[in-house]
Design a protein around this motif. Structure first.
Motif, PDB file in Angstrom:
ATOM      1  N   ASP A 287      -4.273  -2.494   6.644  1.00 33.04           N
ATOM      2  CA  ASP A 287      -4.261  -3.352   5.342  1.00 33.04           C
ATOM      3  C   ASP A 287      -3.479  -2.303   4.519  1.00 33.04           C
ATOM      4  O   ASP A 287      -2.484  -2.868   3.839  1.00 33.04           O
ATOM      5  CB  ASP A 287      -5.592  -3.699   4.842  1.00 33.04           C
ATOM      6  CG  ASP A 287      -5.464  -4.346   3.532  1.00 33.04           C
ATOM      7  OD1 ASP A 287      -4.753  -5.320   3.480  1.00 33.04           O
ATOM      8  OD2 ASP A 287      -6.317  -4.229   2.584  1.00 33.04           O
ATOM      9  N   ARG A 288      -3.757  -1.074   4.205  1.00 38.38           N
ATOM     10  CA  ARG A 288      -3.336  -0.332   3.331  1.00 38.38           C
ATOM     11  C   ARG A 288      -1.710  -0.220   3.764  1.00 38.38           C
ATOM     12  O   ARG A 288      -0.852   0.199   2.761  1.00 38.38           O
ATOM     13  CB  ARG A 288      -3.852   1.010   3.177  1.00 38.38           C
ATOM     14  CG  ARG A 288      -4.995   0.928   2.428  1.00 38.38           C
ATOM     15  CD  ARG A 288      -5.876   2.323   2.173  1.00 38.38           C
ATOM     16  NE  ARG A 288      -6.870   2.133   1.373  1.00 38.38           N
ATOM     17  CZ  ARG A 288      -7.091   3.184   0.294  1.00 38.38           C
ATOM     18  NH1 ARG A 288      -6.358   4.224   0.298  1.00 38.38           N
ATOM     19  NH2 ARG A 288      -8.021   3.050  -0.341  1.00 38.38           N
TER      20      ARG A 288
ATOM     21  N   ARG B  67       0.407  -2.083   5.202  1.00 39.92           N
ATOM     22  CA  ARG B  67       1.009  -3.174   5.110  1.00 39.92           C
ATOM     23  C   ARG B  67       1.191  -3.304   3.633  1.00 39.92           C
ATOM     24  O   ARG B  67       2.530  -3.561   3.097  1.00 39.92           O
ATOM     25  CB  ARG B  67       0.324  -4.427   5.380  1.00 39.92           C
ATOM     26  CG  ARG B  67       0.594  -4.946   6.737  1.00 39.92           C
ATOM     27  CD  ARG B  67       0.001  -5.984   7.139  1.00 39.92           C
ATOM     28  NE  ARG B  67      -1.734  -6.098   7.184  1.00 39.92           N
ATOM     29  CZ  ARG B  67      -2.466  -5.859   7.941  1.00 39.92           C
ATOM     30  NH1 ARG B  67      -1.904  -5.335   9.172  1.00 39.92           N
ATOM     31  NH2 ARG B  67      -3.772  -6.108   7.928  1.00 39.92           N
ATOM     32  N   ARG B  68       0.404  -2.973   2.720  1.00 39.60           N
ATOM     33  CA  ARG B  68       0.577  -2.871   1.207  1.00 39.60           C
ATOM     34  C   ARG B  68       1.559  -1.890   1.052  1.00 39.60           C
ATOM     35  O   ARG B  68       2.600  -2.124  -0.060  1.00 39.60           O
ATOM     36  CB  ARG B  68      -0.727  -2.682   0.520  1.00 39.60           C
ATOM     37  CG  ARG B  68      -1.565  -3.941   0.443  1.00 39.60           C
ATOM     38  CD  ARG B  68      -2.935  -3.610  -0.350  1.00 39.60           C
ATOM     39  NE  ARG B  68      -3.809  -3.030   0.201  1.00 39.60           N
ATOM     40  CZ  ARG B  68      -4.706  -2.375  -0.276  1.00 39.60           C
ATOM     41  NH1 ARG B  68      -4.794  -2.360  -1.696  1.00 39.60           N
ATOM     42  NH2 ARG B  68      -5.550  -1.293   0.339  1.00 39.60           N
ATOM     43  N   PHE B  69       1.576  -0.524   1.475  1.00 39.81           N
ATOM     44  CA  PHE B  69       2.551   0.402   1.266  1.00 39.81           C
ATOM     45  C   PHE B  69       3.752  -0.114   1.682  1.00 39.81           C
ATOM     46  O   PHE B  69       4.946   0.152   1.032  1.00 39.81           O
ATOM     47  CB  PHE B  69       2.038   1.545   2.146  1.00 39.81           C
ATOM     48  CG  PHE B  69       2.987   2.916   1.572  1.00 39.81           C
ATOM     49  CD1 PHE B  69       3.015   3.464   0.663  1.00 39.81           C
ATOM     50  CD2 PHE B  69       3.909   3.199   2.678  1.00 39.81           C
ATOM     51  CE1 PHE B  69       4.016   4.312   0.344  1.00 39.81           C
ATOM     52  CE2 PHE B  69       4.747   4.273   2.365  1.00 39.81           C
ATOM     53  CZ  PHE B  69       4.684   4.918   1.388  1.00 39.81           C
TER      54      PHE B  69
ATOM     55  N   THR C 112       4.943  -3.330   1.631  1.00 42.68           N
ATOM     56  CA  THR C 112       5.455  -4.034   0.586  1.00 42.68           C
ATOM     57  C   THR C 112       5.770  -3.247  -0.550  1.00 42.68           C
ATOM     58  O   THR C 112       6.683  -3.683  -1.281  1.00 42.68           O
ATOM     59  CB  THR C 112       4.277  -5.094   0.279  1.00 42.68           C
ATOM     60  OG1 THR C 112       3.595  -5.631   1.687  1.00 42.68           O
ATOM     61  CG2 THR C 112       4.621  -6.046  -0.795  1.00 42.68           C
ATOM     62  N   LEU C 113       5.260  -2.386  -1.155  1.00 44.02           N
ATOM     63  CA  LEU C 113       5.500  -1.577  -2.162  1.00 44.02           C
ATOM     64  C   LEU C 113       6.739  -0.903  -2.000  1.00 44.02           C
ATOM     65  O   LEU C 113       7.695  -1.002  -3.021  1.00 44.02           O
ATOM     66  CB  LEU C 113       4.365  -0.451  -2.417  1.00 44.02           C
ATOM     67  CG  LEU C 113       4.730   0.518  -3.631  1.00 44.02           C
ATOM     68  CD1 LEU C 113       4.596  -0.180  -4.844  1.00 44.02           C
ATOM     69  CD2 LEU C 113       3.962   1.661  -3.609  1.00 44.02           C
TER      70      LEU C 113
ATOM     71  N   GLU D  23       9.425  -3.588  -2.475  1.00 41.82           N
ATOM     72  CA  GLU D  23       9.624  -4.142  -3.871  1.00 41.82           C
ATOM     73  C   GLU D  23      10.381  -3.118  -4.555  1.00 41.82           C
ATOM     74  O   GLU D  23      11.155  -3.360  -5.499  1.00 41.82           O
ATOM     75  CB  GLU D  23       8.033  -4.414  -4.573  1.00 41.82           C
ATOM     76  CG  GLU D  23       7.575  -5.559  -3.934  1.00 41.82           C
ATOM     77  CD  GLU D  23       6.344  -5.801  -4.399  1.00 41.82           C
ATOM     78  OE1 GLU D  23       5.737  -5.124  -5.145  1.00 41.82           O
ATOM     79  OE2 GLU D  23       5.647  -6.722  -4.149  1.00 41.82           O
TER      80      GLU D  23
END
Length: 122
Positions: A61-62, A64-66, A68-69, A72
């Motif tokens: 999960d982390r 995937r969030r990284f 995405t960051l 962006e």
């Protein structure tokens, strides 16, 4: 229903992070153990381990969030208006001149204060 899926993923995330740390440890220990081997082979092995560790980390999960960051941030960097070469040169000259002026002022003030203190102390 989604909360169960998230809990399931988070349970496996710990295992995935353990795999990542084990891969990193294998790379460190293997690099030390095979120190007599060619540097090229050791670097290639470390790069391969790093890629596998990154791929495993991106499955969490982390991770995937990284990712995405990073996507962006790349989009935001493309929105930046970068200065032209003449603007860059002009700004650099202004900064250098300002630094020289301030350094001369500080040197002058330091010289005057040193002269006054030396005159006062004797």
């Amino acid at each position: 229903m989604e909360s169960k899926a998230v809990q399931s993923n988070s349970r496996f995330d710990a295992v995935k992070w353990l795999v990542v740390f084990v891969l990193i440890a294998v790379g460190v220990v293997g690099n030390q153990y095979f120190s007599a081997e060619s540097l090229l082979y050791r670097v290639l092995a470390l790069v391969a381990l790093a890629i596998v560790a990154a791929l495993v980390a991106l499955q969490t999960d982390r991770g995937r969030r990284f990712a995405t960051l990073l996507k962006e941030a790349r989009v935001e960097i493309r929105k930046v208006v970068w200065p032209t070469r003449p603007e860059l040169v002009q700004t650099t000259v202004i900064v250098v001149v300002f630094v020289l002026v301030v350094s001369l002022l500080l040197w002058g003030m330091d010289s005057i204060i040193s002269w006054l203190v030396a005159g006062f102390i004797g």
